[in-house]
Design a protein around this motif. Structure first.
Motif, PDB file in Angstrom:
ATOM      1  N   VAL A  34       0.844  -1.201   0.000  1.00 47.82           N
ATOM      2  CA  VAL A  34       0.000   0.000   0.000  1.00 47.82           C
ATOM      3  C   VAL A  34       0.876   1.245   0.000  1.00 47.82           C
ATOM      4  N   ARG A  35       1.873   1.260   0.876  1.00 46.21           N
ATOM      5  CA  ARG A  35       2.767   2.424   0.943  1.00 46.21           C
ATOM      6  C   ARG A  35       3.482   2.649  -0.382  1.00 46.21           C
ATOM      7  N   HIS A  36       4.019   1.585  -0.967  1.00 46.94           N
ATOM      8  CA  HIS A  36       4.748   1.717  -2.230  1.00 46.94           C
ATOM      9  C   HIS A  36       3.843   2.254  -3.335  1.00 46.94           C
ATOM     10  N   GLU A  37       2.634   1.706  -3.451  1.00 40.13           N
ATOM     11  CA  GLU A  37       1.715   2.150  -4.498  1.00 40.13           C
ATOM     12  C   GLU A  37       1.333   3.615  -4.305  1.00 40.13           C
ATOM     13  N   LEU A  38       1.125   4.004  -3.057  1.00 42.21           N
ATOM     14  CA  LEU A  38       0.775   5.390  -2.764  1.00 42.21           C
ATOM     15  C   LEU A  38       1.926   6.325  -3.134  1.00 42.21           C
ATOM     16  N   GLU A  39       3.134   5.936  -2.787  1.00 39.60           N
ATOM     17  CA  GLU A  39       4.293   6.764  -3.104  1.00 39.60           C
ATOM     18  C   GLU A  39       4.507   6.864  -4.612  1.00 39.60           C
ATOM     19  N   ALA A 296     -11.019  -1.659   2.695  1.00 36.26           N
ATOM     20  CA  ALA A 296     -11.343  -1.978   1.295  1.00 36.26           C
ATOM     21  C   ALA A 296     -10.746  -0.883   0.403  1.00 36.26           C
ATOM     22  N   PHE A 297      -9.452  -0.946   0.193  1.00 38.47           N
ATOM     23  CA  PHE A 297      -8.747   0.077  -0.563  1.00 38.47           C
ATOM     24  C   PHE A 297      -9.224   0.116  -2.017  1.00 38.47           C
ATOM     25  N   PRO A 298      -9.109   1.279  -2.670  1.00 36.59           N
ATOM     26  CA  PRO A 298      -9.321   1.294  -4.122  1.00 36.59           C
ATOM     27  C   PRO A 298      -8.483   0.206  -4.791  1.00 36.59           C
ATOM     28  N   ALA A 299      -8.982  -0.333  -5.903  1.00 40.52           N
ATOM     29  CA  ALA A 299      -8.351  -1.515  -6.510  1.00 40.52           C
ATOM     30  C   ALA A 299      -6.858  -1.320  -6.761  1.00 40.52           C
ATOM     31  N   TRP A 300      -6.454  -0.128  -7.171  1.00 41.60           N
ATOM     32  CA  TRP A 300      -5.045   0.086  -7.500  1.00 41.60           C
ATOM     33  C   TRP A 300      -4.150   0.108  -6.275  1.00 41.60           C
ATOM     34  N   LEU A 301      -4.745   0.315  -5.080  1.00 49.67           N
ATOM     35  CA  LEU A 301      -3.974   0.341  -3.838  1.00 49.67           C
ATOM     36  C   LEU A 301      -4.036  -0.970  -3.070  1.00 49.67           C
ATOM     37  N   ALA A 302      -4.985  -1.816  -3.378  1.00 52.36           N
ATOM     38  CA  ALA A 302      -5.233  -3.022  -2.580  1.00 52.36           C
ATOM     39  C   ALA A 302      -4.014  -3.940  -2.554  1.00 52.36           C
ATOM     40  N   PRO A 303      -3.646  -4.464  -1.389  1.00 54.96           N
ATOM     41  CA  PRO A 303      -2.501  -5.384  -1.320  1.00 54.96           C
ATOM     42  C   PRO A 303      -2.673  -6.604  -2.218  1.00 54.96           C
ATOM     43  N   ILE A 389      -9.557  -5.646 -15.263  1.00 58.08           N
ATOM     44  CA  ILE A 389      -8.907  -5.280 -14.002  1.00 58.08           C
ATOM     45  C   ILE A 389      -7.721  -4.357 -14.271  1.00 58.08           C
ATOM     46  N   GLY A 390      -6.912  -4.716 -15.252  1.00 57.95           N
ATOM     47  CA  GLY A 390      -5.746  -3.895 -15.579  1.00 57.95           C
ATOM     48  C   GLY A 390      -6.134  -2.478 -15.948  1.00 57.95           C
ATOM     49  N   ALA A 391      -7.241  -2.327 -16.686  1.00 61.64           N
ATOM     50  CA  ALA A 391      -7.690  -0.995 -17.084  1.00 61.64           C
ATOM     51  C   ALA A 391      -8.112  -0.166 -15.882  1.00 61.64           C
ATOM     52  N   ARG A 392      -8.803  -0.796 -14.913  1.00 65.53           N
ATOM     53  CA  ARG A 392      -9.231  -0.059 -13.724  1.00 65.53           C
ATOM     54  C   ARG A 392      -8.037   0.306 -12.853  1.00 65.53           C
ATOM     55  N   VAL A 393      -7.079  -0.591 -12.748  1.00 67.53           N
ATOM     56  CA  VAL A 393      -5.887  -0.305 -11.942  1.00 67.53           C
ATOM     57  C   VAL A 393      -5.077   0.813 -12.581  1.00 67.53           C
ATOM     58  N   GLU A 394      -4.935   0.760 -13.892  1.00 62.97           N
ATOM     59  CA  GLU A 394      -4.165   1.792 -14.585  1.00 62.97           C
ATOM     60  C   GLU A 394      -4.849   3.149 -14.489  1.00 62.97           C
ATOM     61  N   ALA A 395      -6.176   3.156 -14.531  1.00 61.24           N
ATOM     62  CA  ALA A 395      -6.919   4.415 -14.437  1.00 61.24           C
ATOM     63  C   ALA A 395      -6.922   4.961 -13.023  1.00 61.24           C
ATOM     64  N   ARG A 396      -6.574   4.126 -12.062  1.00 60.30           N
ATOM     65  CA  ARG A 396      -6.671   4.455 -10.639  1.00 60.30           C
ATOM     66  C   ARG A 396      -8.120   4.866 -10.355  1.00 60.30           C
ATOM     67  N   GLY A 397      -8.328   5.789  -9.468  1.00 55.22           N
ATOM     68  CA  GLY A 397      -9.712   6.105  -9.126  1.00 55.22           C
ATOM     69  C   GLY A 397     -10.322   5.040  -8.232  1.00 55.22           C
ATOM     70  N   THR A 398     -11.612   5.167  -7.958  1.00 60.43           N
ATOM     71  CA  THR A 398     -12.287   4.279  -7.014  1.00 60.43           C
ATOM     72  C   THR A 398     -13.276   3.323  -7.660  1.00 60.43           C
ATOM     73  N   ALA A 399     -13.578   3.481  -8.958  1.00 57.83           N
ATOM     74  CA  ALA A 399     -14.537   2.604  -9.631  1.00 57.83           C
ATOM     75  C   ALA A 399     -13.942   1.209  -9.791  1.00 57.83           C
TER      76      ALA A 399
END
Length: 404
Positions: A34-39, A296-303, A389-399
């Motif tokens: 989570v920390r790495h993705e946030l940074e 329940a982190f956004p998909a791009w942040l979820a461990p 899944i890859g598209a949502r992770v790449e777009a970040r956001g919460t959807a």
């Protein structure tokens, strides 16, 4: 009501140990993700906005903080000096003096400005034991910090752009700002004694807020010792308010460090220093995200982004194949095989995506998809699922899904 201290330990994100000391949490593997993705998110966001990233040491001579004003105005919150080769060195309580030195190390023309210097760097505060708690008040802080060196004419626009960057990040992270505060000096000797400095900086920050159309409240006694600031306030589930993000306009440190640039007239001019932090400290940001989303982190942040659940041992092969494809695509995925399917579904409730493979799905080379919010998607081919899944992770956001 969620408490990040309990959730963080239950979800194996972080913990503490008496031998490390109070206010010094360590990050477990899932928390480190989570920390790495946030940074990385912040670095990419800043780079796209024209920031250049640097690294600077966590130590500095006491003299550095005497020049910056930290020693006379902030030493109660600093760790005591250490003797090193006949000199006194201090764990830094802030990154701005180091960035001022980085700016000063090279000559600059007005054509280079604004110069935006950013760093995700460690700093240290000698917090009292009684106020320490989880990730919100710690002694070792990883700060998302940046300093913009600009002309006076550029200061309002740079501060306004910093506010817009904060708004963008909050949308991607699912953070709600409770209010914006214009933090002003109060009584006492903790503030730099320069009324003209305060008036100029305060007028510029009011212009930033007014131009941005953001409602705000003024609060005396909440300013930094060297200047006023815009604080973006958040509220935890217990109703406690805290500052997460800040924007400041500073005339004090450019003067103290004798910073200058060469103007179009060939003469030296003093730059303005805009301080800003998009997400504040990584520790406080993760604490708030934990409580805001209940883990329940956004998909791009979820461990773990995808949990694959074979209904029986007969579908284990396709399940492991799907996980390998997901890992190769850069997604974080794992197979869950222990226990009943119902128990495994419940255990994976915080994963944004669950892929169930039963006898029918295996025969048709499909997966049944469950989203964390309870929706079920029509069975998909494994490649199509990974694409979504890859598209949502790449777009970040919460959807969680493209049509959300």
């Amino acid at each position: 009501m969620y408490d990040h201290r309990r959730l963080g330990r239950e979800l194996d994100l972080f913990d503490t140990d008496p031998l490390m000391g109070a206010g010094l949490p360590y990050w477990l593997p899932d928390g480190a993700v989570v920390r790495h993705e946030l940074e990385e998110y912040v670095r990419e966001l800043e780079s796209a906005a024209g920031y250049r990233h640097v690294y600077s040491p966590v130590l500095g001579k006491r003299e550095l903080y005497e020049i910056s004003g930290h020693w006379s105005h902030y030493s109660d919150d600093m760790f005591p000096p250490m003797q090193l080769g006949g000199e006194e060195v201090v764990l830094r309580p802030s990154l701005c003096p180091h960035h001022a030195l980085i700016y000063r190390s090279r000559s600059h023309s007005y054509r280079e400005l604004p110069l935006r210097i950013a760093e995700l760097g460690a700093m240290y505060r000698s917090e009292l034991s009684g106020v320490l708690g989880g990730l919100t008040r710690v002694r070792a802080i990883q700060l998302n910090d940046a300093h913009i060196f600009c002309t006076l004419d550029q200061a309002v626009e740079e501060a306004r752009a910093a506010l817009a960057l904060i708004t963008r990040a909050y949308a991607d992270l699912g953070i709600r700002a409770a209010r914006h505060r214009l933090s002003l000096p109060g009584d006492g000797g903790k503030y730099v004694a320069d009324p003209a400095l305060w008036q100029r900086a305060t007028a510029l920050l009011r212009e930033v807020l007014d131009d941005s159309g953001i409602p705000y409240e003024s609060a005396e006694g909440e300013a930094a010792f060297y200047g006023p600031k815009i604080d973006v306030q958040i509220v935890d589930p217990a109703g406690r308010e805290a500052t997460l993000s800040t924007v400041q306009i500073d005339f004090h440190q450019p003067e103290r460090f004798d910073l200058h640039y060469i103007g179009p007239d060939g003469a030296k001019h003093r730059p303005v220093m805009v301080h800003r932090s998009v997400i504040g400290s990584v520790e406080r940001a993760v604490a708030h995200l934990l409580e805001e989303h209940g883990g329940a982190f956004p998909a791009w942040l979820a461990p773990v982004q995808l949990v694959v659940l074979p209904v029986s041992e007969a579908q284990a092969g396709p399940a492991y194949d799907l996980v390998q494809r997901a890992l190769a695509q850069g997604l974080r995925a794992e197979v869950s095989v222990e226990g009943s399917l119902g128990a495994r579904v419940r255990a994976a409730r915080l994963a944004p995506y669950q892929a169930v493979i039963g006898e029918r799905e295996a025969a048709d080379d499909l997966v049944a998809v469950r989203l964390r919010d309870g929706r079920r998607i029509e069975p998909l081919a494994p490649g199509d699922l990974l694409h979504h899944i890859g598209a949502r992770v790449e777009a970040r956001g919460t959807a969680l899904w493209a049509d959300a």
